[in-house]
Design an enzyme around this catalytic site. Structure first.
Site, mmCIF file in Angstrom:
data_model
loop_
_atom_site.group_PDB
_atom_site.id
_atom_site.type_symbol
_atom_site.label_atom_id
_atom_site.label_comp_id
_atom_site.label_asym_id
_atom_site.label_seq_id
_atom_site.Cartn_x
_atom_site.Cartn_y
_atom_site.Cartn_z
ATOM 1 N N ASP A 1 31.245 71.991 -10.028
ATOM 2 C CA ASP A 1 32.419 71.099 -10.029
ATOM 3 C C ASP A 1 32.140 69.642 -9.618
ATOM 4 O O ASP A 1 32.879 69.081 -8.797
ATOM 5 C CB ASP A 1 33.509 71.684 -9.113
ATOM 6 C CG ASP A 1 34.063 73.003 -9.624
ATOM 7 O OD1 ASP A 1 33.591 73.495 -10.657
ATOM 8 O OD2 ASP A 1 34.977 73.551 -8.965
ATOM 9 N N ASP B 1 35.957 72.824 -13.061
ATOM 10 C CA ASP B 1 37.330 73.205 -12.743
ATOM 11 C C ASP B 1 38.214 72.640 -13.856
ATOM 12 O O ASP B 1 38.099 71.455 -14.201
ATOM 13 C CB ASP B 1 37.692 72.591 -11.377
ATOM 14 C CG ASP B 1 38.612 73.458 -10.546
ATOM 15 O OD1 ASP B 1 38.465 74.690 -10.553
ATOM 16 O OD2 ASP B 1 39.494 72.888 -9.867
ATOM 17 N N HIS C 1 42.105 72.933 -15.241
ATOM 18 C CA HIS C 1 43.454 73.482 -15.076
ATOM 19 C C HIS C 1 44.448 72.890 -16.069
ATOM 20 O O HIS C 1 44.452 71.661 -16.286
ATOM 21 C CB HIS C 1 43.973 73.172 -13.668
ATOM 22 C CG HIS C 1 43.149 73.725 -12.557
ATOM 23 N ND1 HIS C 1 42.756 75.042 -12.493
ATOM 24 C CD2 HIS C 1 42.650 73.135 -11.434
ATOM 25 C CE1 HIS C 1 42.057 75.235 -11.379
ATOM 26 N NE2 HIS C 1 41.967 74.085 -10.725
ATOM 27 N N HIS D 1 49.692 74.010 -13.243
ATOM 28 C CA HIS D 1 48.900 75.165 -12.771
ATOM 29 C C HIS D 1 49.468 75.712 -11.457
ATOM 30 O O HIS D 1 49.970 74.950 -10.625
ATOM 31 C CB HIS D 1 47.435 74.742 -12.574
ATOM 32 C CG HIS D 1 46.509 75.884 -12.330
ATOM 33 N ND1 HIS D 1 45.904 76.113 -11.117
ATOM 34 C CD2 HIS D 1 46.103 76.880 -13.151
ATOM 35 C CE1 HIS D 1 45.146 77.196 -11.204
ATOM 36 N NE2 HIS D 1 45.250 77.684 -12.428
ATOM 37 N N HIS E 1 44.843 68.406 -9.809
ATOM 38 C CA HIS E 1 43.452 67.988 -9.970
ATOM 39 C C HIS E 1 42.837 68.650 -11.199
ATOM 40 O O HIS E 1 43.279 69.718 -11.625
ATOM 41 C CB HIS E 1 42.622 68.350 -8.720
ATOM 42 C CG HIS E 1 42.512 69.829 -8.510
ATOM 43 N ND1 HIS E 1 43.496 70.572 -7.905
ATOM 44 C CD2 HIS E 1 41.544 70.718 -8.852
ATOM 45 C CE1 HIS E 1 43.141 71.841 -7.882
ATOM 46 N NE2 HIS E 1 41.960 71.966 -8.459
ATOM 47 N N LYS F 1 36.621 77.117 -15.546
ATOM 48 C CA LYS F 1 37.350 78.129 -14.764
ATOM 49 C C LYS F 1 38.670 77.564 -14.294
ATOM 50 O O LYS F 1 38.810 76.351 -14.109
ATOM 51 C CB LYS F 1 36.507 78.568 -13.563
ATOM 52 C CG LYS F 1 36.109 77.407 -12.674
ATOM 53 C CD LYS F 1 35.168 77.836 -11.578
ATOM 54 C CE LYS F 1 34.783 76.657 -10.720
ATOM 55 N NZ LYS F 1 35.908 76.013 -10.032
ATOM 56 N N CYS G 1 34.684 76.465 -3.915
ATOM 57 C CA CYS G 1 34.041 76.936 -5.145
ATOM 58 C C CYS G 1 32.570 77.289 -4.955
ATOM 59 O O CYS G 1 32.077 78.226 -5.586
ATOM 60 C CB CYS G 1 34.258 75.929 -6.260
ATOM 61 S SG CYS G 1 36.013 75.880 -6.735
#
Ligand code: VGL
Ligand code: ZN
Length: 210
Positions: free
Chosen positions: A15, A53, A55, A59, A88, A113, A158
């Protein structure tokens, strides 16, 4: 001691996106300090995987999705406790992009993810329901990669969840501590190291690779 690396080793870079770097919406203090060290580390590895990451807007992990909730509050979701975050790494935004200073042209796979609206995903292996798999374990196994060195952001979320799940999936996992930075809310960093130690996650430093 210089770490000897072989064909079964892989570096997992977690990330390294603008929203987790200074100026980003979920900035991790000192996150910018590890970009160059990670570039140098990555050049020592033949095998590199990055995570991203990723989203959708609205989310479930965003405080803004829950009326009256504030970032960093803990709520209970059907799959368990969930920290609420500032918005984010929204798909398609600058904040979701990797730092342009990251220089890992030989990265082989990028695992995204957290793209399901109703499940967060800290780990690169499984989402936060601990059931929905990302496919990374199968990928690594099929490639014969067995020992994972983990760096990036954030140590206590993470990075830690990825390292713990790696051990759970039968891999060896070692976190390169000073090539990570932590969010560290409510003792989360100390808790993460306690869990990682109990799980058998290794801990090393950048100097081990020089
Ligand atoms: C992360 C919180 C929310 C991380 C991602 O990369 O550690 N933390 N989403
Ligand atoms: Zn996230």
């Amino acid at each position: 001691m210089t770490q000897r690396l072989g064909v079964e080793d892989v570096l997992i870079v977690v990330d390294m996106q603008y929203d987790f770097l200074p100026g980003g919406s979920l900035a991790v203090a000192g996150g910018d300090e590890i970009v160059e060290p990670i570039n140098a580390l990555a050049h020592r590895f033949d095998n590199v995987v990055q995570t991203q990451d990723w989203h959708p807007a609205g989310h479930i992990s965003f405080a803004s999705t829950h009326p009256g909730a504030k970032p960093f509050e803990l709520i209970e979701l059907p799959y368990g406790p969930q920290v609420l975050w500032p918005d984010h790494c929204v798909i398609g935004t600058k904040g979701a992009q990797f730092s342009a200073l990251l220089d890992i042209p030989h990265v082989q796979t990028i695992v995204r993810k957290g793209y399901r609206e109703t499940i967060d995903s800290y780990s690169a292996f499984a989402e936060n329901d601990h059931r929905t798999r990302t496919g990374l374990a199968g990928y690594l196994r099929e490639r014969g990669l067995k020992r994972l060195f983990v760096c990036g952001l954030a140590t206590d979320y993470c990075v830690a969840w990825t390292a713990e799940d790696a051990v759970d999936a039968g891999f060896e996992a070692i976190v390169i501590e000073d090539a990570t930075r932590a969010i560290d809310n409510d003792g989360s960093l100390e808790n993460a190291w306690t869990r990682m130690r109990a799980a058998g996650v290794g801990r090393t430093q950048i100097a081990d690779f020089l």
